[in-house]
Design a protein around this motif. Structure first.
Motif, mmCIF file in Angstrom:
data_model
loop_
_atom_site.group_PDB
_atom_site.id
_atom_site.type_symbol
_atom_site.label_atom_id
_atom_site.label_comp_id
_atom_site.label_asym_id
_atom_site.label_seq_id
_atom_site.Cartn_x
_atom_site.Cartn_y
_atom_site.Cartn_z
ATOM 1 N N THR A 56 17.538 -42.404 -22.192
ATOM 2 C CA THR A 56 17.247 -43.716 -22.783
ATOM 3 C C THR A 56 16.360 -43.582 -24.016
ATOM 4 O OG1 THR A 56 17.466 -44.775 -20.619
ATOM 5 C CG2 THR A 56 16.282 -46.007 -22.316
ATOM 6 N N PHE A 59 22.967 -44.023 -16.825
ATOM 7 C CA PHE A 59 22.597 -44.803 -15.649
ATOM 8 C C PHE A 59 23.514 -44.486 -14.468
ATOM 9 C CE2 PHE A 59 23.039 -48.639 -13.037
ATOM 10 C CZ PHE A 59 21.724 -48.794 -12.624
ATOM 11 N N LYS A 64 24.663 -46.603 -28.389
ATOM 12 C CA LYS A 64 23.442 -46.500 -27.583
ATOM 13 C C LYS A 64 23.657 -47.103 -26.193
ATOM 14 C CE LYS A 64 20.254 -46.508 -31.473
ATOM 15 N NZ LYS A 64 19.109 -47.100 -32.121
ATOM 16 N N SER A 65 24.311 -48.257 -26.134
ATOM 17 C CA SER A 65 24.572 -48.912 -24.850
ATOM 18 C C SER A 65 25.471 -48.056 -23.973
ATOM 19 C CB SER A 65 25.235 -50.267 -25.067
ATOM 20 O OG SER A 65 24.372 -51.132 -25.755
ATOM 21 N N MET A 101 17.306 -40.245 -16.596
ATOM 22 C CA MET A 101 17.594 -41.583 -17.121
ATOM 23 C C MET A 101 16.594 -41.955 -18.207
ATOM 24 S SD MET A 101 19.543 -44.141 -16.980
ATOM 25 C CE MET A 101 19.404 -45.645 -17.895
ATOM 26 N N THR A 120 25.889 -44.769 -24.112
ATOM 27 C CA THR A 120 25.140 -43.586 -23.700
ATOM 28 C C THR A 120 24.194 -43.916 -22.556
ATOM 29 O OG1 THR A 120 25.261 -42.681 -25.950
ATOM 30 C CG2 THR A 120 23.578 -41.764 -24.489
ATOM 31 N N ILE A 121 23.454 -45.005 -22.704
ATOM 32 C CA ILE A 121 22.513 -45.417 -21.658
ATOM 33 C C ILE A 121 23.269 -45.798 -20.377
ATOM 34 C CG2 ILE A 121 20.800 -47.165 -21.019
ATOM 35 C CD1 ILE A 121 19.886 -47.114 -23.985
ATOM 36 N N ALA A 130 18.437 -41.987 -26.812
ATOM 37 C CA ALA A 130 19.425 -42.908 -27.382
ATOM 38 C C ALA A 130 18.757 -43.978 -28.235
ATOM 39 C CB ALA A 130 20.252 -43.552 -26.271
ATOM 40 N N LEU A 131 17.662 -44.507 -27.785
ATOM 41 C CA LEU A 131 16.974 -45.566 -28.548
ATOM 42 C C LEU A 131 16.310 -45.038 -29.814
ATOM 43 C CD1 LEU A 131 15.389 -47.667 -25.649
ATOM 44 C CD2 LEU A 131 17.413 -48.231 -27.023
#
Length: 176
Positions: free
Chosen positions: A24, A46, A38-39, A20, A41-42, A27-28
């Motif tokens: 994160t 998760f 990004k959201s 995770m 992917t995260i 992605a960021l």
């Protein structure tokens, strides 16, 4: 290996957290992805991390259960070894040596009898556990006499004879 489920559980949970965290950070720091990507992917990371961590928690709980069951088996093995090596053991000394209440010792003794691992008798009034040779017990049962006090015996249950006089429980060996 006893308790290996706990170790596997901890490793799997750590793997889920690391996965995770890695996704994160990736992605960021990815400039080619926009906010929605990004959201998403995260969010997907998760969901997968929670699933993997769930398996880790399951392994962790199984390991704890396995460890507690192994501890009970070790206690029973220790009681059996005490009786087999000493022949006669005071129940109070078993309780003190093993830091167990007397009712837990009694439960462990009956469990050993149920598994066919102990034959002998328990003198509850005298507070002693006696392992006796199976032939001696069979002879006592055939004669109708208690090996503890010599008084008449009555059947107390399957494979158990209870002395009417001293209250000793005589556990007869299982015959095939």
């Amino acid at each position: 290996m006893v308790g290996s489920g706990r170790l596997i559980g901890i490793i799997v949970i750590a793997l889920a957290v690391a996965m995770m965290g890695g996704v994160t950070i990736w992605a960021l720091s990815n400039d080619k992805m926009e906010g929605g990507g990004k959201s998403l992917t995260i969010g997907c990371a998760f969901v997968f991390a929670v699933l993997i961590a769930g398996f880790g928690v399951w392994f962790l709980m199984q390991g704890k259960t396995e460890s507690s069951q192994f501890a009970e088996v070790e206690k029973q093995k220790r009681i059996l070894n005490m009786v087999q090596t000493q022949g006669t053991v005071q129940i109070s000394s078993i309780s003190l040596d093993m830091n167990m209440p007397v009712d837990k010792v009694k439960s462990a003794i009956y469990d050993l009898v149920g598994k066919g691992l102990f034959t002998g008798y328990v003198d509850w009034k005298g507070g002693k556990l006696v392992s006796a040779d199976a032939a001696t017990l069979n002879q006592a049962a055939a004669n109708g006499k208690c090996p503890n006090c010599g008084a008449p015996q009555t059947v107390g249950g399957k494979g158990i004879i209870t002395c009417e006089y001293c209250g000793a429980d005589i556990f007869l060996p299982q015959t095939s």
